[in-house]
Design an enzyme around this catalytic site. Sequence first.
Site, PDB file in Angstrom:
ATOM      1  N   ASP A  57      -3.934   1.389  -5.880  1.00  0.00           N
ATOM      2  CA  ASP A  57      -3.834   0.740  -4.573  1.00  0.00           C
ATOM      3  C   ASP A  57      -4.342  -0.696  -4.678  1.00  0.00           C
ATOM      4  OD1 ASP A  57      -3.862   1.475  -1.315  1.00  0.00           O
ATOM      5  OD2 ASP A  57      -5.238  -0.120  -1.911  1.00  0.00           O
ATOM      6  N   TYR A  62      -6.213  -8.958  -2.243  1.00  0.00           N
ATOM      7  CA  TYR A  62      -7.195  -8.614  -3.273  1.00  0.00           C
ATOM      8  C   TYR A  62      -7.143  -9.586  -4.452  1.00  0.00           C
ATOM      9  CZ  TYR A  62      -7.372  -4.029  -0.931  1.00  0.00           C
ATOM     10  OH  TYR A  62      -7.499  -3.004  -0.023  1.00  0.00           O
ATOM     11  N   LYS A  93      -0.034  -4.370  -0.200  1.00  0.00           N
ATOM     12  CA  LYS A  93      -0.113  -4.649   1.237  1.00  0.00           C
ATOM     13  C   LYS A  93       0.107  -6.123   1.533  1.00  0.00           C
ATOM     14  CE  LYS A  93      -3.924  -1.358   1.151  1.00  0.00           C
ATOM     15  NZ  LYS A  93      -4.314  -1.696  -0.232  1.00  0.00           N
ATOM     16  N   HIS A 126      -1.066  -4.917   6.078  1.00  0.00           N
ATOM     17  CA  HIS A 126      -2.490  -4.672   5.877  1.00  0.00           C
ATOM     18  C   HIS A 126      -3.295  -4.681   7.169  1.00  0.00           C
ATOM     19  CE1 HIS A 126      -5.746  -5.326   2.545  1.00  0.00           C
ATOM     20  NE2 HIS A 126      -6.084  -4.369   3.382  1.00  0.00           N
TER      21      HIS A 126
END
Length: 213
Positions: A57, A62, A93, A126
């Site tokens: 994930d 990120y 996301k 997200h």
Amino acid sequence: MRSLSIGKVMMTSRTALVLSNSLSMPSFGLGTWQQYDPATVKRVVRQALDAGYRLIDTASAYRNEPAIGSALAEAFKDSALGLRRKDVWITSKLAPKQQGFNGATAAVLGSLRDLQTDYIDLYLIHWPGVSGRQPEDAEHKAYRKESWRALENLYKQGKVRAIGVSNYTRTHLQEMMEYAQIMPMVNQCELHPLCPQTDLLRYCHSNDIAFTA
């Protein structure tokens, strides 16, 4: 159930989640939030694969998709591991700053490039808002709608195999009934004893939306 033993590590694989489009999604996976160092990300992803994880994930926000892509590419070349792309589920996301039809389209194509893959198994919005706007700004709804339209389009093209949302409330999900041609297959939210989200969990279950945390 199937037990996986790597050295002193023992894991148990559970039955996969079956999404509304009949895809089977692994029921546990490796989250990579706050993992920024490329060398660390590559090492952790490989260790997870060795230990039996089959879901990774990540998210645009990120900033670790390139490292994950490199780790997976190396793993798929390792005949001793014996993994192919179809054996690993990748979730990514859309960042709040990427909301909108054009932004979401570009974000998915960028993630495909960084992850070194032709498709993403699950792609989520997200957050139900846009960066830099007040929570009560009516434009959030318009951006959500256009972002979802982009994901529906990419889903039909086969760029993403499943689409969903993250951090959506019951109100956000009900709003989607006004514009969605395809309802979300997943809603990923915080869920634990201190944040049980009972009403949202029931709503998702009753509307064939898989709830993941």
